[in-house]
Design a protein around this motif. Sequence first.
Motif, PDB file in Angstrom:
ATOM      1  N   LEU A 132       0.824  -1.213   0.000  1.00  0.00           N
ATOM      2  CA  LEU A 132       0.000   0.000   0.000  1.00  0.00           C
ATOM      3  C   LEU A 132       0.860   1.265   0.000  1.00  0.00           C
ATOM      4  CD1 LEU A 132      -2.738  -1.030   2.598  1.00  0.00           C
ATOM      5  CD2 LEU A 132      -2.982  -0.836   0.112  1.00  0.00           C
ATOM      6  N   PRO A 133       0.453   2.259  -0.763  1.00  0.00           N
ATOM      7  CA  PRO A 133       1.186   3.526  -0.784  1.00  0.00           C
ATOM      8  C   PRO A 133       0.936   4.332   0.490  1.00  0.00           C
ATOM      9  CG  PRO A 133      -0.814   3.714  -2.092  1.00  0.00           C
ATOM     10  CD  PRO A 133      -0.751   2.293  -1.614  1.00  0.00           C
ATOM     11  N   VAL A 134       1.972   5.014   0.962  1.00  0.00           N
ATOM     12  CA  VAL A 134       1.825   5.932   2.104  1.00  0.00           C
ATOM     13  C   VAL A 134       2.387   7.274   1.649  1.00  0.00           C
ATOM     14  CG1 VAL A 134       2.522   6.456   4.484  1.00  0.00           C
ATOM     15  CG2 VAL A 134       2.128   4.078   3.783  1.00  0.00           C
ATOM     16  N   ILE A 135       1.594   8.320   1.757  1.00  0.00           N
ATOM     17  CA  ILE A 135       2.039   9.608   1.214  1.00  0.00           C
ATOM     18  C   ILE A 135       3.205  10.195   2.003  1.00  0.00           C
ATOM     19  CG2 ILE A 135       0.355  11.013   2.483  1.00  0.00           C
ATOM     20  CD1 ILE A 135       0.450  12.233  -0.756  1.00  0.00           C
ATOM     21  N   ASN A 136       4.161  10.748   1.260  1.00  0.00           N
ATOM     22  CA  ASN A 136       5.351  11.354   1.847  1.00  0.00           C
ATOM     23  C   ASN A 136       5.050  12.844   2.095  1.00  0.00           C
ATOM     24  OD1 ASN A 136       7.799  12.651   2.223  1.00  0.00           O
ATOM     25  ND2 ASN A 136       8.880  11.505   0.621  1.00  0.00           N
ATOM     26  N   GLU A 137       4.988  13.237   3.352  1.00  0.00           N
ATOM     27  CA  GLU A 137       4.572  14.601   3.683  1.00  0.00           C
ATOM     28  C   GLU A 137       5.515  15.649   3.098  1.00  0.00           C
ATOM     29  OE1 GLU A 137       3.789  15.404   7.824  1.00  0.00           O
ATOM     30  OE2 GLU A 137       3.426  17.526   7.390  1.00  0.00           O
ATOM     31  N   THR A 138       6.807  15.318   3.026  1.00  0.00           N
ATOM     32  CA  THR A 138       7.772  16.281   2.465  1.00  0.00           C
ATOM     33  C   THR A 138       7.385  16.669   1.041  1.00  0.00           C
ATOM     34  OG1 THR A 138       9.539  15.391   3.815  1.00  0.00           O
ATOM     35  CG2 THR A 138      10.205  16.619   1.867  1.00  0.00           C
ATOM     36  N   CYS A 139       6.955  15.681   0.259  1.00  0.00           N
ATOM     37  CA  CYS A 139       6.606  15.969  -1.147  1.00  0.00           C
ATOM     38  C   CYS A 139       5.386  16.888  -1.218  1.00  0.00           C
ATOM     39  CB  CYS A 139       6.333  14.671  -1.902  1.00  0.00           C
ATOM     40  SG  CYS A 139       7.779  13.598  -2.007  1.00  0.00           S
ATOM     41  N   VAL A 140       4.423  16.670  -0.338  1.00  0.00           N
ATOM     42  CA  VAL A 140       3.235  17.536  -0.319  1.00  0.00           C
ATOM     43  C   VAL A 140       3.663  18.955   0.027  1.00  0.00           C
ATOM     44  CG1 VAL A 140       1.047  17.995   0.852  1.00  0.00           C
ATOM     45  CG2 VAL A 140       1.724  15.630   0.332  1.00  0.00           C
ATOM     46  N   GLU A 141       4.508  19.061   1.039  1.00  0.00           N
ATOM     47  CA  GLU A 141       4.976  20.384   1.463  1.00  0.00           C
ATOM     48  C   GLU A 141       5.700  21.101   0.319  1.00  0.00           C
ATOM     49  OE1 GLU A 141       6.826  20.111   5.361  1.00  0.00           O
ATOM     50  OE2 GLU A 141       8.118  21.783   4.794  1.00  0.00           O
ATOM     51  N   GLN A 142       6.522  20.344  -0.413  1.00  0.00           N
ATOM     52  CA  GLN A 142       7.257  20.932  -1.541  1.00  0.00           C
ATOM     53  C   GLN A 142       6.304  21.428  -2.623  1.00  0.00           C
ATOM     54  OE1 GLN A 142      10.132  21.702  -0.746  1.00  0.00           O
ATOM     55  NE2 GLN A 142      11.685  20.200  -1.314  1.00  0.00           N
ATOM     56  N   ALA A 143       5.237  20.667  -2.872  1.00  0.00           N
ATOM     57  CA  ALA A 143       4.267  21.080  -3.896  1.00  0.00           C
ATOM     58  C   ALA A 143       3.550  22.357  -3.448  1.00  0.00           C
ATOM     59  CB  ALA A 143       3.261  19.961  -4.153  1.00  0.00           C
ATOM     60  N   VAL A 144       3.187  22.410  -2.161  1.00  0.00           N
ATOM     61  CA  VAL A 144       2.496  23.601  -1.652  1.00  0.00           C
ATOM     62  C   VAL A 144       3.444  24.799  -1.710  1.00  0.00           C
ATOM     63  CG1 VAL A 144       1.482  24.668   0.414  1.00  0.00           C
ATOM     64  CG2 VAL A 144       0.939  22.280  -0.177  1.00  0.00           C
ATOM     65  N   ARG A 145       4.699  24.576  -1.305  1.00  0.00           N
ATOM     66  CA  ARG A 145       5.688  25.669  -1.341  1.00  0.00           C
ATOM     67  C   ARG A 145       5.833  26.195  -2.777  1.00  0.00           C
ATOM     68  NH1 ARG A 145       9.621  23.277   1.453  1.00  0.00           N
ATOM     69  NH2 ARG A 145       8.987  24.319   3.364  1.00  0.00           N
ATOM     70  N   THR A 146       5.888  25.260  -3.729  1.00  0.00           N
ATOM     71  CA  THR A 146       6.018  25.669  -5.132  1.00  0.00           C
ATOM     72  C   THR A 146       4.797  26.456  -5.575  1.00  0.00           C
ATOM     73  OG1 THR A 146       7.326  23.685  -5.540  1.00  0.00           O
ATOM     74  CG2 THR A 146       6.473  24.832  -7.470  1.00  0.00           C
ATOM     75  N   GLY A 147       3.628  25.973  -5.197  1.00  0.00           N
ATOM     76  CA  GLY A 147       2.394  26.681  -5.555  1.00  0.00           C
ATOM     77  C   GLY A 147       2.409  28.109  -5.028  1.00  0.00           C
ATOM     78  N   LEU A 148       2.838  28.274  -3.783  1.00  0.00           N
ATOM     79  CA  LEU A 148       2.891  29.620  -3.204  1.00  0.00           C
ATOM     80  C   LEU A 148       3.909  30.478  -3.956  1.00  0.00           C
ATOM     81  CD1 LEU A 148       2.680  28.653   0.577  1.00  0.00           C
ATOM     82  CD2 LEU A 148       0.887  29.723  -0.808  1.00  0.00           C
ATOM     83  N   GLY A 149       5.039  29.864  -4.336  1.00  0.00           N
ATOM     84  CA  GLY A 149       6.070  30.597  -5.080  1.00  0.00           C
ATOM     85  C   GLY A 149       5.594  30.999  -6.482  1.00  0.00           C
ATOM     86  N   LEU A 150       4.587  30.305  -6.994  1.00  0.00           N
ATOM     87  CA  LEU A 150       4.036  30.634  -8.313  1.00  0.00           C
ATOM     88  C   LEU A 150       2.781  31.492  -8.165  1.00  0.00           C
ATOM     89  CD1 LEU A 150       4.391  27.119 -10.035  1.00  0.00           C
ATOM     90  CD2 LEU A 150       5.930  29.076 -10.232  1.00  0.00           C
ATOM     91  N   ASN A 151       2.613  32.094  -7.002  1.00  0.00           N
ATOM     92  CA  ASN A 151       1.446  32.963  -6.723  1.00  0.00           C
ATOM     93  C   ASN A 151       0.138  32.244  -7.017  1.00  0.00           C
ATOM     94  OD1 ASN A 151       3.202  35.319  -6.301  1.00  0.00           O
ATOM     95  ND2 ASN A 151       3.576  35.103  -8.497  1.00  0.00           N
ATOM     96  N   ALA A 152       0.091  30.962  -6.695  1.00  0.00           N
ATOM     97  CA  ALA A 152      -1.072  30.163  -7.095  1.00  0.00           C
ATOM     98  C   ALA A 152      -1.979  29.849  -5.910  1.00  0.00           C
ATOM     99  CB  ALA A 152      -0.605  28.865  -7.752  1.00  0.00           C
ATOM    100  N   GLU A 153      -3.176  29.455  -6.286  1.00  0.00           N
ATOM    101  CA  GLU A 153      -4.163  29.041  -5.312  1.00  0.00           C
ATOM    102  C   GLU A 153      -3.797  27.651  -4.805  1.00  0.00           C
ATOM    103  OE1 GLU A 153      -8.841  28.585  -5.943  1.00  0.00           O
ATOM    104  OE2 GLU A 153      -7.825  30.154  -7.105  1.00  0.00           O
TER     105      GLU A 153
END
Length: 480
Positions: A54-75
């Motif tokens: 079973l897959p278990v989500i890696n929190e670091t990757c989620v955080e990186q995606a959110v950080r990137t979204g914020l850096g791209l002025n995105a929702e």
Amino acid sequence: MIEGATGRWEIVIGLEVHAQVVSEAKLFSGASTAFGAEPNAQVSFVDAAMPGMLPVINETCVEQAVRTGLGLNAEINRHSVFDRKNYFYPDLPPNYQISQYKQPVVGEGMVTVDLEDGSVCEVGIERLHLEQDAGKSLHDQHPDATYVDLNRAGVALMEIVSKPDLRNADQAGAYIRKLRAILRYLGTCDGNMEQGSLRCDVNVSVRKPGESLGTRCEIKNVNSVRFVQQAIDYEARRQVDILEEGGEIEQETRLFDAERGVTRSMRSKEEAHDYRYFPDPDLLPLVLSEDYIEAIRADLPELPDQKKTRFVESLGLSEYDAGVLVTEKEVADFFERVADGRDAKTASNWVTGDLFGRLNDAGQGIAESPVSPENLGGLIDLMADGTLSGRLAKEVFDEMFTSGRPASAIVEERDLKQVSDTGEIESLVDTVISDNADKVEEYKAGKDKLFGFFVGQVMKASQGKANPKVVNDILREKLG
Ligand code: ADP
Ligand code: MG
């Protein structure tokens, strides 16, 4: 714009950039993501799709995606979903890729792109979603077998999809470079195109200005800025030629052949995959709290645009120089250490002029610079206090670059100190004047241009060490 037989055509481009997330472990497993390991050395049971894993989500990757979204002025979407994208491929053991489809983690955003001529254009971001990378088939290991390396299988990718806002190859190149800079500042993707950390699908269509969007072709997996630009130019021309001969563009997926500089058909829309997307039943929806998002926002570093504004507004640099300095964070940091407590414009000129010139010639990056920021600052100090003339400083810099030694040591060893002592310079001036009586006559008769000749002679007599300003003053006084 393309000039065709029937008039001008506008090129429309949208890019899908796949950026490998900086994370030690994969998106849904604990296997390592380090580059360059032995084949299949970094494969967990989840990555190999062993039954019951079973897959278990890696929190670091989620955080990186959110950080990137914020850096791209995105929702940032508070609620997003992981879907299975189903297809068969030998390097995809589960026969599906976990991706995000209708509900991605990041929604619409905006990137400001700096163009070569100093102007800027805004490029809309459609979305950013998290997904798994696939493995790699190796066709060159055995005469009649294909091997598969699953080290990359399951590594987290961010797919960043732009709106069709780009209008030519230059803009597309500048967009990729800006996106790469933002990702590197954020520390969410290393941006290394040679290692495949940043790859690009290029969507191209053409239309007559003012018309609605034309049918697009998608060029898959282009892995350098130059190839993206070549692919766009080739593809747009190809489409214009078809349309002008009365043909129609077929929506299809194409490949870029870098050796020949052309795009080739890979599959048409009729053969397109039906991915049968559905929410992955092994994963819950991803729900992010406002606090979680705000904590990441509060922790964002200063990004290229903000840094550029600060360099212009607080340090007085030109837009152009500031733009050059902020492209790479390492360069901006280097510059700031040189400029610390010194004249920023002088520091910027040394970094973007002499230092970049020498690094370019040597094929080195700023990290390998033999001249440290502190040593470059020391050189600037020796100019500011009159120890070194501009000319001597260039000489000292050359030696600093070759030897890595500080300016002060070189000045002392080679006795390069600038001479500002008026008595000493006066006697040199007297000698030059008496040795060149004829030229003095001509000068006094109105041949002003000779002044430079006298300056040159005095500098030569001092072996380049005389302070040029003092030389000028004394000569002007003595020649009347
Ligand atoms: P797909 O899943 O088929 O790749 P997406 O909706 O993800 O489709 O969009 C792919 C990309 O195509 C986006 O970057 C978008 O900006 C771009 N695009 C959409 N329409 C056009 C068009 N007519 N010409 C050029 N690019 C386009
Ligand atoms: Mg696509």
